[in-house]
Motif scaffolding. Structure first.
Motif, PDB file in Angstrom:
ATOM      1  N   ALA A 110       2.026   3.264 -10.818  1.00 23.34           N
ATOM      2  CA  ALA A 110       2.331   3.637  -9.437  1.00 23.34           C
ATOM      3  C   ALA A 110       2.534   5.138  -9.335  1.00 23.34           C
ATOM      4  O   ALA A 110       3.175   5.742 -10.196  1.00 23.34           O
ATOM      5  N   THR A 111       1.991   5.731  -8.300  1.00 24.57           N
ATOM      6  CA  THR A 111       2.212   7.153  -8.057  1.00 24.57           C
ATOM      7  C   THR A 111       3.582   7.327  -7.403  1.00 24.57           C
ATOM      8  O   THR A 111       4.124   6.376  -6.825  1.00 24.57           O
ATOM      9  N   PRO A 112       4.144   8.524  -7.467  1.00 22.59           N
ATOM     10  CA  PRO A 112       5.418   8.751  -6.777  1.00 22.59           C
ATOM     11  C   PRO A 112       5.335   8.470  -5.277  1.00 22.59           C
ATOM     12  O   PRO A 112       6.292   7.974  -4.681  1.00 22.59           O
ATOM     13  N   GLU A 113       4.185   8.745  -4.666  1.00 16.84           N
ATOM     14  CA  GLU A 113       4.009   8.480  -3.240  1.00 16.84           C
ATOM     15  C   GLU A 113       4.017   6.986  -2.958  1.00 16.84           C
ATOM     16  O   GLU A 113       4.602   6.524  -1.967  1.00 16.84           O
ATOM     17  N   GLU A 114       3.355   6.214  -3.813  1.00 17.10           N
ATOM     18  CA  GLU A 114       3.365   4.761  -3.644  1.00 17.10           C
ATOM     19  C   GLU A 114       4.773   4.212  -3.835  1.00 17.10           C
ATOM     20  O   GLU A 114       5.216   3.346  -3.075  1.00 17.10           O
ATOM     21  N   ALA A 115       5.472   4.713  -4.850  1.00 17.47           N
ATOM     22  CA  ALA A 115       6.839   4.253  -5.098  1.00 17.47           C
ATOM     23  C   ALA A 115       7.750   4.595  -3.931  1.00 17.47           C
ATOM     24  O   ALA A 115       8.614   3.802  -3.558  1.00 17.47           O
ATOM     25  N   LYS A 116       7.545   5.752  -3.334  1.00 22.09           N
ATOM     26  CA  LYS A 116       8.335   6.163  -2.165  1.00 22.09           C
ATOM     27  C   LYS A 116       8.060   5.208  -0.993  1.00 22.09           C
ATOM     28  O   LYS A 116       8.978   4.813  -0.272  1.00 22.09           O
ATOM     29  N   ALA A 117       6.800   4.813  -0.815  1.00 19.86           N
ATOM     30  CA  ALA A 117       6.449   3.871   0.246  1.00 19.86           C
ATOM     31  C   ALA A 117       7.075   2.501  -0.019  1.00 19.86           C
ATOM     32  O   ALA A 117       7.569   1.850   0.904  1.00 19.86           O
ATOM     33  N   VAL A 118       7.059   2.061  -1.273  1.00 20.91           N
ATOM     34  CA  VAL A 118       7.722   0.792  -1.632  1.00 20.91           C
ATOM     35  C   VAL A 118       9.211   0.887  -1.353  1.00 20.91           C
ATOM     36  O   VAL A 118       9.813  -0.050  -0.832  1.00 20.91           O
ATOM     37  N   TYR A 119       9.797   2.023  -1.674  1.00 17.62           N
ATOM     38  CA  TYR A 119      11.231   2.244  -1.406  1.00 17.62           C
ATOM     39  C   TYR A 119      11.521   2.090   0.087  1.00 17.62           C
ATOM     40  O   TYR A 119      12.483   1.419   0.471  1.00 17.62           O
ATOM     41  N   GLN A 120      10.692   2.694   0.922  1.00 18.94           N
ATOM     42  CA  GLN A 120      10.903   2.604   2.374  1.00 18.94           C
ATOM     43  C   GLN A 120      10.763   1.160   2.867  1.00 18.94           C
ATOM     44  O   GLN A 120      11.546   0.703   3.706  1.00 18.94           O
ATOM     45  N   MET A 121       9.787   0.428   2.333  1.00 21.73           N
ATOM     46  CA  MET A 121       9.621  -0.972   2.708  1.00 21.73           C
ATOM     47  C   MET A 121      10.851  -1.775   2.286  1.00 21.73           C
ATOM     48  O   MET A 121      11.372  -2.585   3.062  1.00 21.73           O
TER      49      MET A 121
END
Length: 126
Positions: A110-121
């Motif tokens: 996972a990229t940091p951007e994807e992980a950030k999006a998962v965090y927001q979800m």
């Protein structure tokens, strides 16, 4: 592109939550569903309910098909459960995002951007 994917995932999650709120509570409370993915980890108390976990699984698979590849629904629901535990334990957002990178990586990291999006979800559902 990442922002579009994250926005799509957040919209799908919100839509799923709205749909689940429109159902009849009497029918769902009388017979708990065992087919929904369990959001439990090692016998711990349930952190999120099965409806939220199911909505997260659907959103995760839709938004991050490469990360979801090879993971069953329970594994994806555990990502939500463990993330919620960390959020409720008041861990910093950066620490939680780093954990999400580890948790959600599989065949593809996972990229940091994807992980950030998962965090927001996950934050919306906790």
């Amino acid at each position: 592109m990442i922002r579009t994917t994250a926005a799509l995932a957040a919209s799908a999650t919100l839509f799923a939550l709205l749909l689940t709120g429109c159902g009849d509570d009497k029918a769902s409370s009388a017979t708990p569903s065992s087919s929904a993915p369990a959001a439990q980890s090692n016998g711990d108390a349930q952190v999120v309910d099965n409806v939220k976990a199911g909505a997260f699984v659907v959103s995760f698979r839709g938004a991050f098909p490469k990360l979801a590849d090879g993971k069953d629904d329970t594994k994806i629901a555990t990502i939500l459960s463990d993330t919620c535990k960390e959020i409720k334990a008041n861990k910093s957002e950066d620490d939680v995002v780093k954990s999400i990178v580890k948790r959600s990586s599989g065949k593809v990291e996972a990229t940091p951007e994807e992980a950030k999006a998962v965090y927001q979800m996950a934050k919306m559902m906790c």
